[in-house]
Design a protein around this motif. Sequence first.
Motif, PDB file in Angstrom:
ATOM      1  N   ASP A   1       0.857  -1.187   0.000  1.00  0.00           N
ATOM      2  CA  ASP A   1       0.000   0.000   0.000  1.00  0.00           C
ATOM      3  C   ASP A   1       0.892   1.237   0.000  1.00  0.00           C
ATOM      4  O   ASP A   1       2.105   1.116  -0.124  1.00  0.00           O
ATOM      5  CB  ASP A   1      -0.956  -0.028   1.216  1.00  0.00           C
TER       6      ASP A   1
ATOM      7  N   HIS B   1      -1.154   7.382   1.879  1.00  0.00           N
ATOM      8  CA  HIS B   1      -2.164   7.107   0.835  1.00  0.00           C
ATOM      9  C   HIS B   1      -1.791   7.650  -0.548  1.00  0.00           C
ATOM     10  O   HIS B   1      -2.673   7.932  -1.365  1.00  0.00           O
ATOM     11  CB  HIS B   1      -3.547   7.653   1.266  1.00  0.00           C
TER      12      HIS B   1
ATOM     13  N   VAL C   1      -8.796  11.761   0.285  1.00  0.00           N
ATOM     14  CA  VAL C   1      -8.289  10.384   0.168  1.00  0.00           C
ATOM     15  C   VAL C   1      -9.426   9.463  -0.282  1.00  0.00           C
ATOM     16  O   VAL C   1      -9.242   8.611  -1.160  1.00  0.00           O
ATOM     17  CB  VAL C   1      -7.699   9.892   1.520  1.00  0.00           C
TER      18      VAL C   1
ATOM     19  N   SER D   1      -9.719   7.356  -3.690  1.00  0.00           N
ATOM     20  CA  SER D   1      -9.891   5.898  -3.592  1.00  0.00           C
ATOM     21  C   SER D   1     -11.039   5.416  -4.478  1.00  0.00           C
ATOM     22  O   SER D   1     -10.909   4.396  -5.167  1.00  0.00           O
ATOM     23  CB  SER D   1     -10.140   5.489  -2.145  1.00  0.00           C
TER      24      SER D   1
END
Length: 308
Positions: A130, A134, A182, A186
Motif C-alpha cells: 500500500d 495514501h 483520500v 480511492s
Amino acid sequence: MLQVKLIVTGDDFGYCPRRNQGIVDCFLAGAVSNVSLLVNGSAAADAAKLARRYNIPIGLHANLSEGSPVCEVLKTNSSLLNQDGFFHGKMGFRTALSKGLLNMSEVKQELKAQVELFHELTGHLPPHMDGHQHVHVLPEVRHIFAEVLEEYGIKYTRVPIEPGLHNCDWIPPSLMDFYLGVEEDSFNTVDVFTRHGIRWPDIYIGLSTMGKNMSVSNIWSAIDAAIADFTAKAPSPAHPPPESRTVTIELMVHPGYPSVPPVGGCGEGPDDFSQSWERLHELQTLMKPELQSHYKTRNIQLCSFKDL
C-alpha cells in the motif's frame, strides 16, 4: 453466522527502533496481525530481522512522500525531490502532482526499487503493498502503482474508503478535508486496481480511529457499523447473501513507543506524529483485553493478507 476476518496492520514498521519494538509487542500480544514495512525507514533492516524472528506477516508500505528515495539514480536529481533533496512531503507531493511536476517514470523506478529492496531485506516479495500517506490512490500514481503490483504478482493492496467517515464529528475540519480527499481518490482508483486484477479487503477502517481518536468503543463501533453497512448491500447473483460468507476487514493502526530524535525517520529524522504520545496511546488501546474479548465474542478472527 457471518464470519469476519480482521487484518490489523501496523503501519510504518522500520521507522525507528522504538516503533519496531511497539509493533512487535503488539504482535506478540495478539493485538496486531500484519505489518507494513517502510523500506527507506532508518530501522528497516532491523524490522525485517524482527519479522523473521517472530514470524510476523509483512508487506510493503511504499513511500514517495517522506524522507529519501532508495533508488540510487533518484537520490541526487529527480522530480520526486524538493530543494533539500528529500521527498516533497504529504501535502507537497500532492501539490507537485497537481502542478504536473512529477515524472511518472521516476515514480515507477522508485516503486520498483522499493519492491526489490523489500525482497532483499525479507527474502520474499510482499504479499500486499500500500502507500504511505495514501499516495498510491492519487491520480496518475494509481496507474503506475497498479502496473508495478501486476508486474511483481503482488495480489493485495489497501483502498481507504471508510464506511461512516462522514459521521465522525470528532475529526477536525482540516483533517476531515484531507480524509475526504483520500476517499474521493480511492473511489476513482477502484476501476484501475480492478482492471489490473488487484484485490483488497471488503472493508477498510483506520482514518476515524487514528491516534488520540482511538478507543476500544471507537474500534467496536467502526467495525460494527462497517459490517452492518456491508450486509445491508443487496446480494447479486455473483455474490451470495453476506450472512453466508466471510467478510474481510483491514484496520490500519500506528502503534509504537514515541520516537526520540535524532533517531528514526526516513532520512530526515522523525516527524511530530512519530514523537507524539498518540503512538503509545494506540499501542495501549490495541492491547486492552476487552478489545481482544470483543473479537472472540463477535466471531472475529485476526489474520494477515497471506491468509486471505
